[in-house]
Design a protein around this motif. Structure first.
Motif, PDB file in Angstrom:
ATOM      1  N   TYR A 112     -13.693  -6.153  13.139  1.00 38.24           N
ATOM      2  CA  TYR A 112     -14.017  -5.722  11.768  1.00 38.24           C
ATOM      3  C   TYR A 112     -13.653  -6.721  10.671  1.00 38.24           C
ATOM      4  O   TYR A 112     -14.192  -6.640   9.567  1.00 38.24           O
ATOM      5  N   SER A 159      -2.040  -1.906  -5.367  1.00 43.58           N
ATOM      6  CA  SER A 159      -3.201  -2.562  -4.781  1.00 43.58           C
ATOM      7  C   SER A 159      -2.911  -4.025  -4.480  1.00 43.58           C
ATOM      8  O   SER A 159      -2.519  -4.775  -5.382  1.00 43.58           O
ATOM      9  N   ASP A 170      -0.370  -1.149   9.555  1.00 48.59           N
ATOM     10  CA  ASP A 170      -1.063   0.049   9.091  1.00 48.59           C
ATOM     11  C   ASP A 170      -0.116   1.233   8.924  1.00 48.59           C
ATOM     12  O   ASP A 170       0.953   1.303   9.550  1.00 48.59           O
ATOM     13  N   THR A 206      -4.293   4.293   7.262  1.00 47.14           N
ATOM     14  CA  THR A 206      -4.885   4.501   5.941  1.00 47.14           C
ATOM     15  C   THR A 206      -5.214   3.211   5.193  1.00 47.14           C
ATOM     16  O   THR A 206      -5.886   3.260   4.161  1.00 47.14           O
ATOM     17  N   GLU A 243       0.830  -1.202   0.000  1.00 47.95           N
ATOM     18  CA  GLU A 243       0.000   0.000   0.000  1.00 47.95           C
ATOM     19  C   GLU A 243       0.868   1.256   0.000  1.00 47.95           C
ATOM     20  O   GLU A 243       0.563   2.234  -0.699  1.00 47.95           O
ATOM     21  N   ILE A 266     -10.656  -3.853   5.610  1.00 49.61           N
ATOM     22  CA  ILE A 266     -11.958  -4.486   5.382  1.00 49.61           C
ATOM     23  C   ILE A 266     -12.149  -4.807   3.907  1.00 49.61           C
ATOM     24  O   ILE A 266     -12.600  -5.902   3.542  1.00 49.61           O
ATOM     25  N   ASN A 267     -11.786  -3.880   3.047  1.00 47.50           N
ATOM     26  CA  ASN A 267     -11.914  -4.090   1.610  1.00 47.50           C
ATOM     27  C   ASN A 267     -10.939  -5.160   1.125  1.00 47.50           C
ATOM     28  O   ASN A 267     -11.298  -6.048   0.343  1.00 47.50           O
ATOM     29  N   ASP A 323      -7.094   0.073   4.006  1.00 52.00           N
ATOM     30  CA  ASP A 323      -8.494  -0.378   4.037  1.00 52.00           C
ATOM     31  C   ASP A 323      -8.519  -1.907   4.181  1.00 52.00           C
ATOM     32  O   ASP A 323      -8.747  -2.638   3.223  1.00 52.00           O
ATOM     33  N   LYS A 349      -1.357   8.194   9.115  1.00 46.12           N
ATOM     34  CA  LYS A 349      -2.033   9.080   8.182  1.00 46.12           C
ATOM     35  C   LYS A 349      -1.210  10.307   7.797  1.00 46.12           C
ATOM     36  O   LYS A 349      -1.497  10.964   6.789  1.00 46.12           O
TER      37      LYS A 349
END
Length: 325
Positions: free
Chosen positions: A322, A223, A242, A278, A218, A282-283, A280, A245
């Protein structure tokens, strides 16, 4: 991770302070956990390397109490056949006593993967240790550290050949070889290809798997889903890590690629707890089946707060809330 990676972090001038343990962080509630790689999430122990050096047994107990199901090892001392002053049998017993498993470990392959070195690491010894611990994967955690800024297409092709050879050796023990990425494997060569793509293309799927570090792909502006689409079932392990930000500027591109890798790590990288940055998750998690995901590990290379256990609990809680279906 391995000794090489530990030195890598030290070379950047970064370090961790000792942990402050607050018992109230740990819940004693007993409930039946769901199944799957997120419900049974693991921890890459490199996250707590300073604490392991002080009291490895206490660290493993606390990791289990928080709820982690398994751990990924690093830093084996081959001369002493030990991790963090624990012999392999001692480590295995402590893991068993705390209901922890270890499915994989990071083992230094810096010279083994280097076409410029003949003094190769003892892969057979790594396989023996992994077998004794019950691990299913021996993971190469990084490309050779000696010349990261000048790794060429030929170097990646050689590394792929070496990974295949290691895979042939480990296959006899029911163990598979894997490779873990950072960001420089995504730098683009003049012919348009990337280092990780070369490793994926030139390794045999039945011999070599990959552990995708979600932070680094990322952070490279790429992707994870695109790699799952292009190379399905090649990523049975993920590092859940992670991105702060405030540190999102590009670390790949024609101009940035000219910069020194260690300078980029030192000046343009900051980590944070899973779910607070930043990425994602979950996606990305929607594509777990396509990637072939079996094992997920929380990892945070640097924890900036004093309470390291509160940090890994925050990441664990996010995963359970999550990502578990």
């Amino acid at each position: 991770m391995d000794t090489s990676r530990r030195n890598f972090i030290k070379n950047t001038g970064l370090g961790l302070s000792a942990a402050v343990l607050f018992p109230h962080l740990f819940s004693c509630e007993s409930s039946k956990k769901a199944d799957g790689p997120f419900a049974n999430v693991g921890l890459q122990l490199f996250t707590l390397r300073d604490q392991l050096a002080q009291d490895a047994q206490l660290v493993l107990k606390n990791v289990s109490t928080i709820g982690y199901s398994h751990v990924e090892t690093f830093g084996v001392d081959l001369a002493k056949n030990s991790f963090w002053n624990l012999t392999v049998p001692e480590l295995k017993k402590i893991l068993d006593d705390n209901n922890l498993k270890t499915h994989s470990g990071h083992y230094d392959m810096s010279t083994y993967l280097s076409r410029n070195h003949t003094d190769k690491e003892n892969i057979e010894h790594y396989i023996e240790i992994a077998h004794e611990l019950g691990q299913k994967y021996v993971v190469a955690p990084v490309t050779p550290m000696f010349d990261l800024n000048n790794f060429k297409v030929e170097d990646y092709q050689y590394a792929a050949e070496q990974l295949n050879k290691a895979g042939e050796m480990s296959k006899k023990a029911g163990i598979k070889i894997a490779y873990h990425n950072h960001f420089w494997e995504f730098r683009t060569f003049p012919n348009g290809t990337r280092g990780l793509d070369i490793l994926l293309a030139f390794t045999e799927p039945d011999l070599v798997d990959f552990e995708l570090d979600l932070f680094w792909i990322e952070r490279s502006g790429l992707s994870p889903q695109s790699y799952f689409e292009k190379f399905p079932n090649r990523f049975p392990m993920w590092h859940l890590k992670d991105i702060d930000k405030k540190f999102v500027e590009p670390i790949l591109g024609p101009e940035v690629d000219k910069e020194d890798v260690l300078e980029i790590i030192t000046n343009r990288i900051k980590y944070t707890e899973v779910g607070t940055g930043t990425v994602d998750f979950i996606n990305i998690a929607q594509e777990a089946n396509k990637s072939g995901l079996q094992y997920a590990f929380v990892e945070q290379d640097m924890i900036y707060s004093d309470d390291k256990y509160a940090s890994i609990k925050k990441s664990y809680d996010y995963v359970q809330k999550y990502l578990v279906k």
